[in-house]
Scaffold this active site. Structure first.
Site, PDB file in Angstrom:
ATOM      1  N   ASP A  46       0.840  -1.202   0.000  1.00 44.77           N
ATOM      2  CA  ASP A  46       0.000   0.000   0.000  1.00 44.77           C
ATOM      3  C   ASP A  46       0.877   1.256   0.000  1.00 44.77           C
ATOM      4  OD1 ASP A  46       0.841  -0.137   2.614  1.00 44.77           O
ATOM      5  OD2 ASP A  46      -1.142   0.108   3.516  1.00 44.77           O
ATOM      6  N   SER A  47       2.221   1.058  -0.045  1.00 41.61           N
ATOM      7  CA  SER A  47       3.136   2.166  -0.342  1.00 41.61           C
ATOM      8  C   SER A  47       2.795   2.722  -1.729  1.00 41.61           C
ATOM      9  CB  SER A  47       4.587   1.692  -0.284  1.00 41.61           C
ATOM     10  OG  SER A  47       4.761   0.499  -1.019  1.00 41.61           O
ATOM     11  N   ASP A  85      -1.098  -6.088  -0.208  1.00 48.26           N
ATOM     12  CA  ASP A  85      -1.458  -5.455   1.062  1.00 48.26           C
ATOM     13  C   ASP A  85      -2.966  -5.235   1.183  1.00 48.26           C
ATOM     14  OD1 ASP A  85       0.608  -5.015   2.856  1.00 48.26           O
ATOM     15  OD2 ASP A  85       1.251  -3.152   1.898  1.00 48.26           O
ATOM     16  N   LYS A 115      -1.058  -9.315   2.962  1.00 48.97           N
ATOM     17  CA  LYS A 115      -0.318  -8.826   4.121  1.00 48.97           C
ATOM     18  C   LYS A 115      -1.200  -7.832   4.867  1.00 48.97           C
ATOM     19  CE  LYS A 115       3.329  -5.882   3.786  1.00 48.97           C
ATOM     20  NZ  LYS A 115       2.830  -4.706   4.529  1.00 48.97           N
ATOM     21  N   GLU A 117      -1.283  -5.260   8.655  1.00 49.78           N
ATOM     22  CA  GLU A 117      -0.457  -4.669   9.710  1.00 49.78           C
ATOM     23  C   GLU A 117      -1.067  -4.885  11.088  1.00 49.78           C
ATOM     24  OE1 GLU A 117       0.240  -0.527   8.808  1.00 49.78           O
ATOM     25  OE2 GLU A 117       1.059  -0.992   6.817  1.00 49.78           O
ATOM     26  N   GLU A 183       9.295  -4.073  10.526  1.00 49.48           N
ATOM     27  CA  GLU A 183       9.724  -2.789   9.959  1.00 49.48           C
ATOM     28  C   GLU A 183      10.269  -1.852  11.027  1.00 49.48           C
ATOM     29  OE1 GLU A 183       6.983  -0.945   7.225  1.00 49.48           O
ATOM     30  OE2 GLU A 183       8.162   0.918   7.136  1.00 49.48           O
TER      31      GLU A 183
END
Ligand code: KIV
Length: 275
Positions: A46-47, A85, A115, A117, A183
């Protein structure tokens, strides 16, 4: 042709000690280039929000955008595993939402895994997604979707906070994740997590002792001239190369140098193929 990478590749690497490699991609052409490098997995991160869509953070990225870009990446990949993501608010609100949205990334985006978070707080979502036969990669430490709650993008897991990091890592593993991104945490904390976990850790800003590494390709190629984190190694100045090529093209057209005779069709060639 090389064998397709899967969750088994990750499990085998943890057992054998082979280091895993991951890079991001967001479109077909770059996915083909990244895949050709022999990388184990490609993350449609999602960057996307930062490096492709020009947003200040990842919060506005939508499911539709993630599906759109994941589909383009998947079309270009033959060997690497494709991980996509889950964007902000696509899994935090409820477990059924999480399963449905994870499924959409496989069904519509053609990803092989998702993925998300978080640690303890999202363990129920991870468990339910895994029970729906969708492999999950966790993401702990600095979790950019929580930047407002964290008071900015800061190194996590320092000092006593290392205990929280460990609880999060264990929760992600126990919920059934096949791997976890770690991270921006101190290298010794990431090394300790890596020793304790039976699933592979994929580090970004987490030192050399993780089971694998991931980088955002814009950062390592010098394409993104915004903030450059300390943990990024710049492997090429592709930004400089591209700027120079674009400027040369503009100068050539203005000077009448491009197109030259070799780029033009003459009358008898009219019916020949273009390429
Ligand atoms: O979105 C992303 O690119 C990521 C990586 C930085 C791990 O989550």
């Amino acid at each position: 042709m090389a064998e397709k990478k899967t969750v088994s590749t990750f499990a085998r690497a943890k057992r054998s000690g082979d280091r895993l490699t991951m890079l991001t991609a967001y479109d077909y052409s770059i996915a083909r280039l990244v895949d050709a490098s022999g990388v184990d997995a490609i993350l449609v991160g999602d960057s996307l929000g930062n490096v492709v869509l020009g947003q200040p953070d990842t919060l506005s990225v939508t499911m539709e955008q993630m599906i759109h870009h994941t589909r383009a990446v998947a079309a270009g990949v033959q060997t690497a595993m494709v991980v996509a993501d889950l964007p902000f608010l696509s899994y935090q609100v409820s477990v059924p939402d999480a399963v449905l949205n994870a499924g959409r990334l496989l069904k519509e985006g053609r990803a092989q895994a998702v993925k998300l978070e978080g640690g303890v707080a999202v363990a129920p979502q991870i468990r339910a997604i895994v029970e729906a036969s969708i492999p999950v990669m966790g993401h702990i430490g600095l979790t950019p979707q929580s930047l407002n709650a964290m008071g900015g993008l800061k190194v996590q897991g320092k000092g006593e906070d290392a205990e929280r990091l460990l609880r999060d890592a264990m929760a992600v593993q126990e919920a059934g994740a096949f791997s976890v991104v770690v991270e921006c945490v101190p290298a010794d904390a990431a090394a300790e997590l890596t020793r304790r976990l039976s699933i592979p850790t994929i580090g970004i800003g987490a030192g050399p002792d993780c089971d694998g590494q991931i980088l955002v390709y814009h950062d390592m190629l010098g394409l993104f001239d915004g903030f450059q984190p300390k943990f990024v190694k710049k492997y090429a100045d592709a930004g400089g190369l591209i700027r120079k090529a674009f400027a040369e093209y503009v100068a050539d057209v203005k000077a009448g140098i491009f197109p030259g005779p070799e780029h033009c069709f003459s009358a008898p060639q009219r019916l020949e193929k273009l390429y």
